[in-house]
Enzyme design. Structure first.
Site, mmCIF file in Angstrom:
data_model
loop_
_atom_site.group_PDB
_atom_site.id
_atom_site.type_symbol
_atom_site.label_atom_id
_atom_site.label_comp_id
_atom_site.label_asym_id
_atom_site.label_seq_id
_atom_site.Cartn_x
_atom_site.Cartn_y
_atom_site.Cartn_z
ATOM 1 N N HIS A 176 0.860 -1.179 0.000
ATOM 2 C CA HIS A 176 0.000 0.000 0.000
ATOM 3 C C HIS A 176 0.902 1.237 0.000
ATOM 4 O O HIS A 176 1.239 1.759 1.051
ATOM 5 C CB HIS A 176 -0.897 -0.007 1.242
ATOM 6 C CG HIS A 176 -1.939 1.070 1.204
ATOM 7 N ND1 HIS A 176 -3.137 0.969 1.873
ATOM 8 C CD2 HIS A 176 -1.977 2.282 0.577
ATOM 9 C CE1 HIS A 176 -3.850 2.054 1.668
ATOM 10 N NE2 HIS A 176 -3.173 2.871 0.888
ATOM 11 N N GLU B 153 -2.544 -1.635 -3.252
ATOM 12 C CA GLU B 153 -3.689 -0.943 -2.663
ATOM 13 C C GLU B 153 -3.432 0.552 -2.647
ATOM 14 O O GLU B 153 -2.271 0.999 -2.510
ATOM 15 C CB GLU B 153 -3.877 -1.392 -1.211
ATOM 16 C CG GLU B 153 -4.123 -2.852 -1.059
ATOM 17 C CD GLU B 153 -4.284 -3.240 0.392
ATOM 18 O OE1 GLU B 153 -3.644 -2.628 1.251
ATOM 19 O OE2 GLU B 153 -5.056 -4.164 0.648
ATOM 20 N N HIS C 82 -7.803 -6.652 6.693
ATOM 21 C CA HIS C 82 -7.584 -5.662 7.754
ATOM 22 C C HIS C 82 -7.832 -6.256 9.136
ATOM 23 O O HIS C 82 -8.919 -6.657 9.490
ATOM 24 C CB HIS C 82 -8.387 -4.366 7.593
ATOM 25 C CG HIS C 82 -7.696 -3.231 8.280
ATOM 26 N ND1 HIS C 82 -6.836 -2.357 7.645
ATOM 27 C CD2 HIS C 82 -7.681 -2.862 9.573
ATOM 28 C CE1 HIS C 82 -6.348 -1.495 8.525
ATOM 29 N NE2 HIS C 82 -6.835 -1.777 9.695
HETATM 30 C C1 LIG Z 1 -6.459 -1.636 3.007
HETATM 31 C C2 LIG Z 1 -6.074 -2.231 4.282
HETATM 32 O O1 LIG Z 1 -6.879 -2.536 5.089
HETATM 33 C C3 LIG Z 1 -4.670 -2.399 4.635
HETATM 34 O O2 LIG Z 1 -3.898 -3.017 3.712
HETATM 35 C C4 LIG Z 1 -4.040 -1.094 4.843
HETATM 36 O O3 LIG Z 1 -3.590 -0.692 3.602
HETATM 37 C C5 LIG Z 1 -2.927 -1.216 5.802
HETATM 38 O O4 LIG Z 1 -2.269 -0.003 5.739
HETATM 39 P P1 LIG Z 1 -1.118 0.261 6.803
HETATM 40 O O5 LIG Z 1 -0.169 -0.909 6.687
HETATM 41 O O6 LIG Z 1 -0.537 1.572 6.346
HETATM 42 O O7 LIG Z 1 -1.805 0.290 8.137
HETATM 43 N N1 LIG Z 2 -6.069 -5.202 2.687
HETATM 44 C C1 LIG Z 2 -5.658 -5.592 4.008
HETATM 45 C C2 LIG Z 2 -4.180 -5.718 4.047
HETATM 46 O O1 LIG Z 2 -3.523 -5.726 3.016
HETATM 47 C C3 LIG Z 2 -3.472 -5.859 5.329
HETATM 48 O O2 LIG Z 2 -4.192 -5.320 6.410
HETATM 49 P P1 LIG Z 2 -3.540 -5.609 7.862
HETATM 50 O O3 LIG Z 2 -3.449 -7.113 7.993
HETATM 51 O O4 LIG Z 2 -2.187 -4.960 7.866
HETATM 52 O O5 LIG Z 2 -4.519 -5.010 8.833
#
Ligand SMILES: CC(=O)[C@@H](O)[C@H](O)COP(=O)(O)O
Ligand SMILES: NCC(=O)COP(=O)(O)O
Length: 240
Positions: A43, A70, A190
């Protein structure tokens, strides 16, 4: 079997904390795939707090499973993903200053915007997924965007799991069924973890993919990355 996409944002967080290249994000992505990850998720946030634009280009050639990027579809983000061409883009409604992703899209309010963005991504040959909550109207409007998939935002499930897992999962089962009925495939992510993943996957057996980062990387500090990925994959095995 539901695919596990390992989100390596937090590996980049650790790397950036000292300004060098340890841990090496590319090395971790290669090893995570060797250890059984079905994909790598990143992300690249606008402030580059963890994954940087450079990382995305460095990672692309070493992804032999699936690459999921993402982010909020800003012009810069769209230029990046159309250049890199991952297997999947997951559109997230995060404002630039967000601490982390904390909501899904209001697909009714942003229908026309999402339709345009998804059209651009599909034209570039990229599979699309929309990060979304369990509001059934939002699920129906997600189908109108012509997205391939939705990703269910699972923080509300994770935070209520310990209290009452049957109650916590209900809206997600309903939303997942509505998504499939509307012709969408279903991802989730998440705050999924070793504690809550198995039950989620059992109750939504047609889940295509989970993307997991924060808890998985934290678990790897105790179990090591190879064992951790194996443990997460074991949670996704369907009971006969
Ligand atoms: C979209 C999602 O829920 C996660 O992948 C988020 O992108 C995590 O981002 P951080 O790692 O910056 O918390
Ligand atoms: N889209 C969710 C992700 O990539 C990871 O979320 P998290 O496990 O770091 O909360």
């Amino acid at each position: 079997m539901t695919k596990l996409s390992v989100n390596i944002n937090k590996v980049a967080t650790l790397r950036n904390s000292r300004g060098g290249s340890i841990p090496n994000v590319v090395r971790v992505a290669i090893d995570a795939q060797d250890f059984g990850a079905d994909g790598i998720t990143v992300h690249p946030r606008p402030d580059e707090r963890h994954i940087r634009r450079r990382d995305v280009f460095d990672l692309r050639p070493v992804i032999r499973t699936e690459f999921n990027i993402e982010g909020y579809p800003s012009p810069e983000f769209m230029e990046l993903v159309k250049n890199v061409k991952p297997h999947q883009v997951t559109l997230v409604p995060d404002p630039p200053e967000a601490l982390t992703s904390s909501a899904g899209w209001d697909t009714k309010l942003h229908l026309s915007f999402l339709q345009d963005i998804i059209g651009e991504l599909k034209e570039a040959g990229i599979r699309t997924s929309i990060f979304i909550g369990t509001d059934l109207e939002h699920i129906l409007y997600a189908a109108k965007t012509n997205t391939d998939r939705v990703e269910l935002y699972t923080e509300p499930y994770a935070s209520n799991y310990a209290k009452d897992r049957e109650k916590a999962i209900e809206p997600f089962v309903e939303a997942a069924n509505a998504a499939v009925k509307a012709g969408l495939m279903v991802n989730a992510g998440h705050d999924l973890s070793l504690e809550n993943l198995k039950y989620f996957n059992e109750r939504i057996p047609f889940l295509k993919e989970v993307s997991i980062g924060h808890a998985l990387i934290a678990d790897a500090l105790y179990f090591g990355l190879e064992k951790t990925i194996r443990l997460y994959k074991e949670q996704l095995v369907k009971e006969k």
